[in-house]
Each structure stands twice: as C-alpha cells, then as structure tokens.
Design a protein around this motif. Structure first.
Motif, PDB file in Angstrom:
ATOM      1  N   GLU A  81       0.830  -1.202   0.000  1.00 57.41           N
ATOM      2  CA  GLU A  81       0.000   0.000   0.000  1.00 57.41           C
ATOM      3  C   GLU A  81       0.869   1.258   0.000  1.00 57.41           C
ATOM      4  N   ARG A 139       2.252   1.752  -3.456  1.00 56.95           N
ATOM      5  CA  ARG A 139       1.194   2.198  -4.362  1.00 56.95           C
ATOM      6  C   ARG A 139       0.912   3.684  -4.156  1.00 56.95           C
ATOM      7  N   ALA A 140       0.884   4.109  -2.917  1.00 62.36           N
ATOM      8  CA  ALA A 140       0.604   5.520  -2.618  1.00 62.36           C
ATOM      9  C   ALA A 140       1.702   6.446  -3.143  1.00 62.36           C
ATOM     10  N   ARG A 141       2.930   5.938  -3.246  1.00 64.44           N
ATOM     11  CA  ARG A 141       4.055   6.746  -3.744  1.00 64.44           C
ATOM     12  C   ARG A 141       4.229   6.619  -5.251  1.00 64.44           C
TER      13      ARG A 141
END
Length: 539
Positions: A12, A15-17
């Motif tokens: 996660e 994915r956020a970066r």
C-alpha cells in the motif's frame, strides 16, 4: 516478486508513492533465493537501493501478521557514510514503514536528544558510523535484539576511514543477525569486510557490465592547462543545467573556483571540509530551492548528497582513479533521470584519462571545448524557444505591452527583450586559440632568432604534445608573446623549442619564478634549457 505479493502495509505504501514495478535492484533482493540470506549487493546510487533494502528488511521488522511489534531495542540498523545520506534513508523508510518508530543518529545533531529517542524505543535506527559508535560506547544504543544490519555505500565508508567504527559496531551485534551490504563497487577491502561479518552471503549485481551509469553520458574535453577554468565556464553556459556539480581536488581549488564563478555572475555555492555543518546545510538548501544552480565541491564533501535535479557533473580536476570517477559522476543520472558527466582534461594527461576510462569500461565521447559561438548559439535557441511558448498574461501585462508598442517598433522591442535576457547571463570565455607556431623555413632564421636559445619540455608525442596547447603554455610560463617563440620540434618523449635571443633571459627568469620544487608550475610539465637540435639553430 511483484509489489502485490509484498506484505499489505508495504504494498500500500508503494502504491501511494506511485511505484508500479520494482527497479532491478529491488527485484533482485525480492527473489526467493535472497529471502533471509546475507546479501552483498553491487548497485549504483540512485538505483532505488534504499527502497530495496527497506523491502528486504520486512521479515526482520514486521511480525508474522505483517504488523509492527511495540518499539523497544532496535530490530534493524542502517549505517550510512554521511549525515545527508542517513537522513535521506530515514525519510524513505518512514513512508515505507508507516507508523514505525525510526531514530536517526548523525553528526551535527543534538546527541542528548538522540539518546532520549533511543531510550524511548525504536524499530529502526539509521545513523553515521561515528555517532553510532559514540552512542554504543555510552550505553545508549542497545544492539542486543538486532535482527538485521545494513551497510549503505560501504565502499565510501571505508574510503572515509570508518573501518574501526564499523568493526566496533558490528562486533556488538548478535551473531544471528542478518547482514546486507550495499556498495557501488566491490574492492578488496569490501570483500574482506563481508567475509568477516557476513555468512554464506549471496552476491547480487545490478550495475551491469558497464561500470559507468547507464543513464549518464560521458564526455571528455581536452584543453590547454591554462584553459581549464575558462572551459568550465563555457561548459556551464552551454549546458545550462538546472543543477550542476563541479569537482575539485582540494579545498583551496574549491575556494578559488567558487569565487571566480561568483565574480562571473553564476549562482554558486561551495562544499568542502572547511565548511561548517550549518554552512553545508545552507548550501544544500540553496541548491534544492533554486537560489543556487552550481555547487563546487571536493570528493569527500559531496558524498551522500542527493539532488534529484542534478543533471551535469564537471570534473574540473581529474579524479585519482576510476572508482572516484564513478562516485563523482554518480551524483547525476539517478532514479531513471538522464545526466551528463564531463571530464576537463589537460592535453598532457589525455593518454592517462584514456587508460582510466578503458579500465572503468566507460565509453566517453571526446568533444571540442565549447567556444563562445557555441554558447551564443545555445543562448539563441533557448531564448527563441522560451519566447515562442504560450504565456499567460494579465490585464496589467497587456496594458504595459500597449504602451511599449506605442513608443517603439516591434523590432526595437524584440531587440530590447533579447538584450535584457542576454545581459543577465555570464559572458562566455575565449579559449587560447593555439595557432600553429612558426615553422622553420629554407631562407634561414627569422628576424630576432639568429642568436636564439633552445629549451626542452618533458612531454612529446607519446604524451599527446601538440603545438596548439604547447604554444599558449610556453607564453604563459615564460611571460612572452607568440612572436617570441620560434620553432617547436616535438619528439617521442620531449619537445625542443626556440626562444628569440632578446627574450631568452626574461623567459628563463620567469620560468624560475613560477617553478615549484620539481621544476614545474603544477601542470606536470618541466621546462629547462637545452642544446640546439642537430641540423640548425634558426627558427
């Protein structure tokens, strides 16, 4: 292993970066054969290795349910050579392990505050060797529960003299801990360190067969020794990089070149061992926020610096060996960005540089030094591109434009705009043109050379001696004009040249004033009186 197969918190965070696929080094450490093993990883700076070892540490930091345990004695220790790199690593691990308690221990920070943070418990400690050793000796750093240790840029730490610090820290860790050693190069001292502290280590290399960075284009520019600074100026002007780094060999040369570039109007900062930590921080911040575009630095001072927008490295003074060349040049071409590294090579050292590049398996293009016309041509192209771009204007801009149009023609306004733009730019430099010296002719000596004196230089064809750079150097060393130099005869390992009789005593006196203990002026070329060559004395 794709990111989707990682522990959910890490997947996660990636994915956020905006991470979609692992870089080669990240994929290598996630292979099943690397799981749980000690690793020796040869990877370039800027290849994504911080995230790589962050991912590799997951089994040691997270519990079986991919949850962080309560903070206590650190589970992982990351050792980096410089304060900047350690803090950068800490920032990367903080977003990767959201909610983890991470403590940084680096020089230049308040040690008592660090001790309090360590006493409060941590999952990961990141630090520099000297500060970590200090906390260890004071009893503030408890390594008894350590599950993994990472040595980041291990080759640089050994180069900087941290071997004893590293050995004391590693000797204090449990024998069961995992060891991850990351290094751009693997010289013998690194191999010896790994042999002592790693067990059945798996060696991974993502640097490829080429030792130079794949995203860096190398260029070499051969110039007369007296032209080095002027060539640097023109290189800066031609490339107009958002951020550039220039390497010098000594603090004194950093100070001199920094002052010279400031005087010419470049926005420049300097980094060397004579600068305090506060001065260093201010210089780096100026580069990051755009107040400065150029950094003049020594090798050691530039280690561990990460400037993502850095696109140009200039070796104003040549590196001592291929490894230093690689470390210097590795400041650019990072994280998939393209970069250019330019070596400014004094003519007498071209053969040496060719050998160093061959040994490093780096292909460099030998290109002419930029001329003032090259600089002006680039200025014109950039100015036209900038002015022809669509621009957002407000009503005040439009009104001012109307007033100007009423007073001047479009051609006059355009010329004034161009002039205002060019006036802000540092002027390009004229390089010594190195016109061919006068050759001996059949009609006898030239006027003034009937009683000429001959001198010897200890460079010849094998050292790439060429009249184009010899003549300007002779004029500079002997404080004479071109017309006072006669014939120049280049041999295999030496060059004989002629000085007009009326100028010979002045030439010799100037040589003695500028010569060092070894008879040269720092350029590596020695000049001394010689007998006239066989076959005539006239120029």
């Amino acid at each position: 292993m794709p990111f989707s197969q990682l522990p959910p918190p890490l997947a996660e965070a990636l994915r956020a970066r905006g991470y979609d696929q692992p870089t080669p080094v990240q994929a290598a450490v996630l292979e099943p054969e690397a799981a749980g093993r000690d690793l020796i990883v040869s990877a370039q700076t800027g290849s994504g290795k911080t995230v790589a070892f962050g991912l590799a540490l997951a089994p040691q930091i997270l519990d079986a349910d991919s949850v962080l345990p309560p903070p206590g004695a650190p589970l992982a220790l990351v050792i980096a050579p410089t304060r900047e790199l350690a803090l950068q690593v800490g920032r990367e691990l903080e977003w990767l392990y959201a909610g983890a308690r991470l403590v940084s221990c680096v020089g230049g920070m308040d040690p008592s505050r660090e001790r309090r943070a360590l006493n409060g418990g941590a999952h990961v400690v990141v630090g520099t060797p000297g500060r970590l050793r200090d906390h260890l000796e004071r009893g503030a750093l408890d390594l008894s529960s350590l599950r993994a240790v990472v040595l980041d840029e291990a080759d640089e730490m050994l180069d900087m003299g941290f071997r004893e610090d590293l050995e004391e820290i590693l000797d204090a860790t449990p024998s069961t801990r995992r060891t991850l050693l990351f290094s751009a190069t693997l010289p013998k001292p690194i191999v010896a360190l790994a042999k002592r502290y790693a067990t059945d280590a798996l060696r991974l290399s993502t640097a490829g067969e080429e030792r130079g960075h794949g995203d860096i284009s190398y260029q070499a520019v051969a110039v007369a020794p007296a032209d080095i600074e002027r060539a640097v100026v023109n290189l800066l002007r031609v490339h107009q990089a958002d951020t550039a780094m220039i390497f010098c060999a000594t603090r004194e040369n950093v100070r001199r070149l920094h002052a010279s570039l400031l005087e010419r109007g470049f926005d420049t900062v300097a980094l060397s061992g004579e600068h305090s930590q506060n001065e260093r921080n201010a210089a780096l911040q100026a580069l990051r926020d755009g107040r400065a575009r150029i950094c003049v630095a020594t090798d050691v001072a530039a280690r561990g610096i990460d400037l993502p927008q850095l696109s140009l490295v200039i070796h104003a003074e040549l590196p001592r060996d291929a490894e230093i060349l690689q470390h210097r040049s590795g400041r650019t071409g990072r994280a998939g960005n393209k970069g250019t590294a330019v070596l400014v090579v004094p003519f007498p050292r071209r053969r040496q540089v060719d050998g160093m590049l061959r040994g490093a398996k780096i292909k460099a293009d030998w290109v002419p030094a930029p001329t003032p016309e090259d600089v002006r041509r680039g200025d014109r192209e950039r100015l036209l591109a900038a002015l022809l771009q669509p621009a957002e204007v407000d009503e005040e801009d439009v009104e001012l434009g109307r007033r100007l149009a009423a007073e001047r023609s479009a051609e006059e306004l355009a010329a004034a705009l161009v002039h205002a733009h060019r006036a802000r730019l540092p002027a390009p430099e004229e390089l010594l043109d190195g016109d061919a010296p006068h050759a001996a002719g059949p009609a006898g000596p030239r006027p003034g050379f009937a009683d000429s004196a001959w001198f010897r230089m200890d460079v010849g064809r094998r050292q790439n001696a060429d009249p184009r750079w010899l003549l300007p150097q002779l004029c500079r060393r002997g404080h004479v004009g071109r017309g006072e130099i006669g014939a120049i005869r280049i041999g295999a390992d030496e060059t004989l040249f002629e000085v007009a009789g009326a100028s010979a005593a002045r030439f010799l006196a100037a040589l003695k004033r500028t010569a060092g203990p070894d008879g040269d002026d720092g350029s590596g070329v020695r000049i001394e009186p010689a007998r006239p060559p066989t076959g005539g004395t006239g120029g």
